[in-house]
Scaffold this motif. Structure first.
Motif, mmCIF file in Angstrom:
data_model
loop_
_atom_site.group_PDB
_atom_site.id
_atom_site.type_symbol
_atom_site.label_atom_id
_atom_site.label_comp_id
_atom_site.label_asym_id
_atom_site.label_seq_id
_atom_site.Cartn_x
_atom_site.Cartn_y
_atom_site.Cartn_z
ATOM 1 N N GLU A 55 0.819 -1.204 0.000
ATOM 2 C CA GLU A 55 0.000 0.000 0.000
ATOM 3 C C GLU A 55 0.859 1.263 0.000
ATOM 4 O O GLU A 55 0.541 2.238 -0.686
ATOM 5 C CB GLU A 55 -0.926 0.009 1.221
ATOM 6 C CG GLU A 55 -1.993 -1.070 1.217
ATOM 7 C CD GLU A 55 -1.468 -2.417 1.667
ATOM 8 O OE1 GLU A 55 -2.226 -3.406 1.586
ATOM 9 O OE2 GLU A 55 -0.295 -2.482 2.088
ATOM 10 N N SER A 58 2.580 1.614 -3.429
ATOM 11 C CA SER A 58 1.594 2.053 -4.410
ATOM 12 C C SER A 58 1.332 3.546 -4.290
ATOM 13 O O SER A 58 1.296 4.270 -5.292
ATOM 14 C CB SER A 58 0.285 1.277 -4.208
ATOM 15 O OG SER A 58 -0.757 1.827 -4.969
ATOM 16 N N GLN A 185 -5.488 1.839 -5.036
ATOM 17 C CA GLN A 185 -5.948 0.583 -4.451
ATOM 18 C C GLN A 185 -5.560 -0.606 -5.330
ATOM 19 O O GLN A 185 -5.097 -1.638 -4.833
ATOM 20 C CB GLN A 185 -7.460 0.633 -4.257
ATOM 21 C CG GLN A 185 -7.911 1.617 -3.190
ATOM 22 C CD GLN A 185 -9.423 1.735 -3.094
ATOM 23 O OE1 GLN A 185 -10.146 1.320 -4.010
ATOM 24 N NE2 GLN A 185 -9.909 2.307 -2.011
ATOM 25 N N ALA A 186 -5.753 -0.454 -6.655
ATOM 26 C CA ALA A 186 -5.434 -1.552 -7.564
ATOM 27 C C ALA A 186 -3.938 -1.830 -7.597
ATOM 28 O O ALA A 186 -3.507 -2.993 -7.611
ATOM 29 C CB ALA A 186 -5.942 -1.223 -8.968
ATOM 30 N N ARG A 189 -2.915 -3.793 -4.593
ATOM 31 C CA ARG A 189 -3.314 -5.201 -4.687
ATOM 32 C C ARG A 189 -2.405 -5.972 -5.642
ATOM 33 O O ARG A 189 -2.050 -7.121 -5.380
ATOM 34 C CB ARG A 189 -4.776 -5.284 -5.148
ATOM 35 C CG ARG A 189 -5.765 -4.730 -4.131
ATOM 36 C CD ARG A 189 -7.174 -4.682 -4.688
ATOM 37 N NE ARG A 189 -7.702 -6.026 -4.922
ATOM 38 C CZ ARG A 189 -8.824 -6.265 -5.577
ATOM 39 N NH1 ARG A 189 -9.516 -5.256 -6.096
ATOM 40 N NH2 ARG A 189 -9.256 -7.499 -5.737
ATOM 41 N N ALA A 192 0.678 -6.741 -3.964
ATOM 42 C CA ALA A 192 0.468 -7.763 -2.928
ATOM 43 C C ALA A 192 0.327 -9.154 -3.520
ATOM 44 O O ALA A 192 0.170 -10.126 -2.774
ATOM 45 C CB ALA A 192 -0.774 -7.420 -2.105
ATOM 46 N N TYR A 194 -1.864 -9.900 -6.387
ATOM 47 C CA TYR A 194 -3.082 -10.118 -7.163
ATOM 48 C C TYR A 194 -2.751 -10.075 -8.660
ATOM 49 O O TYR A 194 -1.812 -9.396 -9.093
ATOM 50 C CB TYR A 194 -4.125 -9.040 -6.854
ATOM 51 C CG TYR A 194 -4.803 -9.198 -5.521
ATOM 52 C CD1 TYR A 194 -6.134 -9.603 -5.424
ATOM 53 C CD2 TYR A 194 -4.121 -8.925 -4.329
ATOM 54 C CE1 TYR A 194 -6.766 -9.729 -4.195
ATOM 55 C CE2 TYR A 194 -4.741 -9.053 -3.097
ATOM 56 C CZ TYR A 194 -6.058 -9.452 -3.039
ATOM 57 O OH TYR A 194 -6.668 -9.588 -1.812
ATOM 58 N N GLU A 198 -7.839 -9.843 -11.366
ATOM 59 C CA GLU A 198 -8.437 -9.602 -10.052
ATOM 60 C C GLU A 198 -8.618 -8.116 -9.760
ATOM 61 O O GLU A 198 -9.362 -7.755 -8.837
ATOM 62 C CB GLU A 198 -7.575 -10.256 -8.967
ATOM 63 C CG GLU A 198 -7.626 -11.781 -8.998
ATOM 64 C CD GLU A 198 -6.693 -12.413 -7.994
ATOM 65 O OE1 GLU A 198 -7.162 -13.228 -7.165
ATOM 66 O OE2 GLU A 198 -5.479 -12.104 -8.034
ATOM 67 N N VAL A 199 -7.928 -7.254 -10.507
ATOM 68 C CA VAL A 199 -8.121 -5.810 -10.343
ATOM 69 C C VAL A 199 -8.851 -5.229 -11.555
ATOM 70 O O VAL A 199 -8.853 -4.014 -11.758
ATOM 71 C CB VAL A 199 -6.768 -5.086 -10.136
ATOM 72 C CG1 VAL A 199 -6.097 -5.556 -8.865
ATOM 73 C CG2 VAL A 199 -5.855 -5.270 -11.335
ATOM 74 N N GLU A 202 -11.369 -2.231 -11.060
ATOM 75 C CA GLU A 202 -10.766 -0.902 -10.948
ATOM 76 C C GLU A 202 -10.372 -0.359 -12.328
ATOM 77 O O GLU A 202 -10.564 0.830 -12.617
ATOM 78 C CB GLU A 202 -9.541 -0.940 -10.033
ATOM 79 C CG GLU A 202 -9.847 -1.054 -8.551
ATOM 80 C CD GLU A 202 -10.055 -2.504 -8.118
ATOM 81 O OE1 GLU A 202 -10.081 -3.401 -8.995
ATOM 82 O OE2 GLU A 202 -10.193 -2.733 -6.892
#
Length: 227
Positions: A55, A58, A185-186, A189, A192, A194, A198-199, A202
């Motif tokens: 986070e 990003s 946010q995307a 992720r 992390a 993803y 999965e995004v 967004e």
């Protein structure tokens, strides 16, 4: 005038702006230097476990891109006003929206250069996961397209103002929030672990915002540009 002619006009305007930018390379180099310096300072400040937080990384990447956008877009239309060439743009035998598209293409190319610099610097100084880069590039390219379009419109709105840079900064933030929130946010992720699929919500949101702003600009930019 056909769509092909309009596209050629937009590309010609973008090439003209890029040529001017390369002749005054110090402006482009200063934006790239800002991106590299920001990543380097972050690396010095985040020695330890914090640097591994998706986070935080990003947010850092998008902060660099956001402020680089402000530096790029400040001169988008203001340069034409300062040089007295804005009337020449208005007299072109093409719809005003084509002029906007030329500015958007120019801003997009510059921001993509900044994006590549930021990604490369992050790999070196922030240990950015190389496996995440393809998905990040897709996300960042869509986000940068949004910022280039929104920022170019805002740049046109403030081109006659004395405090162009200050006004652009104030006006650009609220209209860019719909881009920054899902993008940050995307990206977190993706970092992390993803996958791009999965995004996808967004990214679809960013594309929908791009379409909405594009339609609004097509309908309203003529009034802004001719005033």
């Amino acid at each position: 005038m056909g769509e092909g002619d309009n596209l050629m006009f937009a590309l010609a305007l973008a090439v003209k702006d890029l040529t001017v930018e390369l002749r005054r390379a110090h402006e482009l180099l200063s934006i790239i230097a800002f991106a590299m310096t920001s990543i380097l300072v972050s690396s010095f400040a985040w020695r330890g476990s914090l640097i591994k937080t998706p986070e935080v990384l990003s947010a850092a990447l998008w902060i660099v891109i956001y402020f680089s956008s402000i530096l790029t877009l400040t001169t988008s239309f203001a340069r034409e006003v300062d040089r007295g060439t804005i009337e020449g743009l208005r007299s072109l035998p093409t719809p005003p929206f084509v002029v906007l598209m030329g500015k958007v293409i120019y801003s997009l190319v510059v921001l993509l250069l900044v994006l590549l610099t930021t990604i490369m610097s992050s790999i070196i100084f922030l240990n950015l996961n190389v496996a995440a880069i393809p998905a990040l590039l897709v996300l960042f390219v869509v986000g940068v397209m949004d910022l280039a379009l929104v920022g170019s419109v805002v740049s046109a709105l403030v081109m006659y103002s004395e405090g162009k840079t200050l006004l652009l900064s104030f006006l650009f933030f609220p209209v860019s929030v719909p881009v920054l929130i899902p993008s940050t946010q995307a990206a977190g992720r993706i970092l992390a672990g993803y996958t791009l699929m999965e995004v996808l919500p967004e990214i679809q949101l960013l594309l929908a915002f791009l379409l909405a702003i594009g339609v609004a600009s097509f309908l309203l930019f003529g009034h802004v540009f001719q005033e």
